[in-house]
Write a protein that holds these residues in place. Sequence first.
Motif, PDB file in Angstrom:
ATOM      1  N   GLU A  66       0.835  -1.197   0.000  1.00 19.53           N
ATOM      2  CA  GLU A  66       0.000   0.000   0.000  1.00 19.53           C
ATOM      3  C   GLU A  66       0.868   1.244   0.000  1.00 19.53           C
ATOM      4  O   GLU A  66       2.051   1.196   0.348  1.00 19.53           O
ATOM      5  N   LEU A  67       0.250   2.333  -0.414  1.00 20.11           N
ATOM      6  CA  LEU A  67       0.875   3.645  -0.323  1.00 20.11           C
ATOM      7  C   LEU A  67       0.304   4.322   0.914  1.00 20.11           C
ATOM      8  O   LEU A  67      -0.920   4.436   1.059  1.00 20.11           O
ATOM      9  N   VAL A  68       1.183   4.740   1.817  1.00 17.84           N
ATOM     10  CA  VAL A  68       0.768   5.376   3.061  1.00 17.84           C
ATOM     11  C   VAL A  68       1.039   6.875   2.933  1.00 17.84           C
ATOM     12  O   VAL A  68       2.200   7.288   2.837  1.00 17.84           O
ATOM     13  N   PRO A  69      -0.039   7.698   2.894  1.00 13.79           N
ATOM     14  CA  PRO A  69       0.155   9.142   2.751  1.00 13.79           C
ATOM     15  C   PRO A  69       0.907   9.707   3.955  1.00 13.79           C
ATOM     16  O   PRO A  69       0.570   9.405   5.095  1.00 13.79           O
ATOM     17  N   GLN A  70       1.911  10.509   3.699  1.00 16.75           N
ATOM     18  CA  GLN A  70       2.657  11.162   4.769  1.00 16.75           C
ATOM     19  C   GLN A  70       1.931  12.455   5.099  1.00 16.75           C
ATOM     20  O   GLN A  70       1.653  13.257   4.215  1.00 16.75           O
ATOM     21  N   GLY A  71       1.562  12.628   6.347  1.00 16.14           N
ATOM     22  CA  GLY A  71       0.805  13.812   6.735  1.00 16.14           C
ATOM     23  C   GLY A  71      -0.675  13.532   6.878  1.00 16.14           C
ATOM     24  O   GLY A  71      -1.471  14.448   7.023  1.00 16.14           O
ATOM     25  N   GLY A  72      -1.069  12.257   6.787  1.00 18.99           N
ATOM     26  CA  GLY A  72      -2.471  11.906   7.020  1.00 18.99           C
ATOM     27  C   GLY A  72      -3.228  11.536   5.769  1.00 18.99           C
ATOM     28  O   GLY A  72      -2.822  11.852   4.659  1.00 18.99           O
ATOM     29  N   ASN A 101       5.050  18.032 -13.200  1.00 18.59           N
ATOM     30  CA  ASN A 101       5.879  18.242 -12.010  1.00 18.59           C
ATOM     31  C   ASN A 101       6.768  17.067 -11.642  1.00 18.59           C
ATOM     32  O   ASN A 101       7.513  17.132 -10.677  1.00 18.59           O
ATOM     33  N   GLY A 102       6.695  15.967 -12.375  1.00 18.24           N
ATOM     34  CA  GLY A 102       7.591  14.839 -12.151  1.00 18.24           C
ATOM     35  C   GLY A 102       7.263  14.014 -10.920  1.00 18.24           C
ATOM     36  O   GLY A 102       6.301  14.270 -10.204  1.00 18.24           O
ATOM     37  N   ILE A 103       8.098  12.993 -10.710  1.00 13.82           N
ATOM     38  CA  ILE A 103       7.998  12.136  -9.532  1.00 13.82           C
ATOM     39  C   ILE A 103       9.374  12.045  -8.886  1.00 13.82           C
ATOM     40  O   ILE A 103      10.389  12.095  -9.567  1.00 13.82           O
ATOM     41  N   LYS A 104       9.355  11.924  -7.571  1.00 17.59           N
ATOM     42  CA  LYS A 104      10.600  11.751  -6.828  1.00 17.59           C
ATOM     43  C   LYS A 104      10.499  10.472  -6.017  1.00 17.59           C
ATOM     44  O   LYS A 104       9.431  10.136  -5.507  1.00 17.59           O
ATOM     45  N   VAL A 105      11.622   9.783  -5.909  1.00 12.64           N
ATOM     46  CA  VAL A 105      11.733   8.634  -5.021  1.00 12.64           C
ATOM     47  C   VAL A 105      12.879   8.952  -4.071  1.00 12.64           C
ATOM     48  O   VAL A 105      14.004   9.197  -4.512  1.00 12.64           O
ATOM     49  N   ASN A 106      12.549   8.999  -2.785  1.00 14.65           N
ATOM     50  CA  ASN A 106      13.531   9.356  -1.755  1.00 14.65           C
ATOM     51  C   ASN A 106      14.229  10.677  -2.077  1.00 14.65           C
ATOM     52  O   ASN A 106      15.447  10.798  -1.976  1.00 14.65           O
ATOM     53  N   ASP A 107      13.444  11.660  -2.501  1.00 14.85           N
ATOM     54  CA  ASP A 107      13.887  13.026  -2.819  1.00 14.85           C
ATOM     55  C   ASP A 107      14.723  13.152  -4.085  1.00 14.85           C
ATOM     56  O   ASP A 107      15.302  14.210  -4.331  1.00 14.85           O
ATOM     57  N   GLY A 160       9.505   0.772   1.917  1.00 18.44           N
ATOM     58  CA  GLY A 160       9.921   1.933   2.694  1.00 18.44           C
ATOM     59  C   GLY A 160      10.284   3.148   1.870  1.00 18.44           C
ATOM     60  O   GLY A 160      10.486   4.228   2.440  1.00 18.44           O
ATOM     61  N   ASP A 161      10.388   3.012   0.530  1.00 16.61           N
ATOM     62  CA  ASP A 161      10.705   4.173  -0.301  1.00 16.61           C
ATOM     63  C   ASP A 161       9.642   5.249  -0.140  1.00 16.61           C
ATOM     64  O   ASP A 161       8.449   4.954   0.026  1.00 16.61           O
ATOM     65  N   LEU A 162      10.084   6.511  -0.205  1.00 13.89           N
ATOM     66  CA  LEU A 162       9.168   7.649  -0.185  1.00 13.89           C
ATOM     67  C   LEU A 162       8.972   8.129  -1.619  1.00 13.89           C
ATOM     68  O   LEU A 162       9.948   8.449  -2.309  1.00 13.89           O
ATOM     69  N   THR A 199       3.379  13.169  -0.739  1.00 15.50           N
ATOM     70  CA  THR A 199       4.377  12.130  -0.486  1.00 15.50           C
ATOM     71  C   THR A 199       3.715  10.918   0.161  1.00 15.50           C
ATOM     72  O   THR A 199       2.881  11.052   1.051  1.00 15.50           O
ATOM     73  N   PHE A 200       4.100   9.746  -0.334  1.00 16.09           N
ATOM     74  CA  PHE A 200       3.593   8.472   0.158  1.00 16.09           C
ATOM     75  C   PHE A 200       4.769   7.567   0.490  1.00 16.09           C
ATOM     76  O   PHE A 200       5.785   7.585  -0.210  1.00 16.09           O
ATOM     77  N   GLN A 201       4.604   6.752   1.519  1.00 16.21           N
ATOM     78  CA  GLN A 201       5.599   5.721   1.792  1.00 16.21           C
ATOM     79  C   GLN A 201       5.053   4.412   1.238  1.00 16.21           C
ATOM     80  O   GLN A 201       3.903   4.046   1.489  1.00 16.21           O
ATOM     81  N   LEU A 202       5.886   3.721   0.467  1.00 13.19           N
ATOM     82  CA  LEU A 202       5.508   2.429  -0.104  1.00 13.19           C
ATOM     83  C   LEU A 202       5.798   1.342   0.923  1.00 13.19           C
ATOM     84  O   LEU A 202       6.918   1.253   1.433  1.00 13.19           O
TER      85      LEU A 202
END
Length: 147
Positions: free
Chosen positions: A7-13, A64-70, A81-83, A90-93
Amino acid sequence: MDTPNGELVPQGGGDNIPLARSPLVLGRRESCDVSLPFANISGRHCELTFKDGFWLIRDLDSTNGIKVNDFLVQRKVLHNGDLITIGCRTFQLQYTESGRPLSMEEYEEELEDTFNVPLLEKAGLARPRRHSSKPHVEGEDAAADEA
């Protein structure tokens, strides 16, 4: 794939997003598999694909692109655990890696092979194109006709 594989876990709720099938298109449009209705997310922003026990992400020419771990990426093999940042969300995988790591070179070769086969042929509705066993040389037919 019927059961969620992570799952993707939203960071910030927010609600977790189950990764229930592959591929999944994420974007602002309601027609996307995962709709993210935010102004800085493109209509069809990116795609998640589960392959050989790993999730892969691919940017779909988003604004706007995508970032993985910034780090800004076009395509990337993802790990637990990747962001993942899509627009400014931002989501944590979170998932269980279950295969051997696939290199991006292998993934890109397979993707290129996939795009080189017409859809009707892939669906079994058209015959494969036949290729000549020898290359055509300009003027060769005329020379054979004259002989």
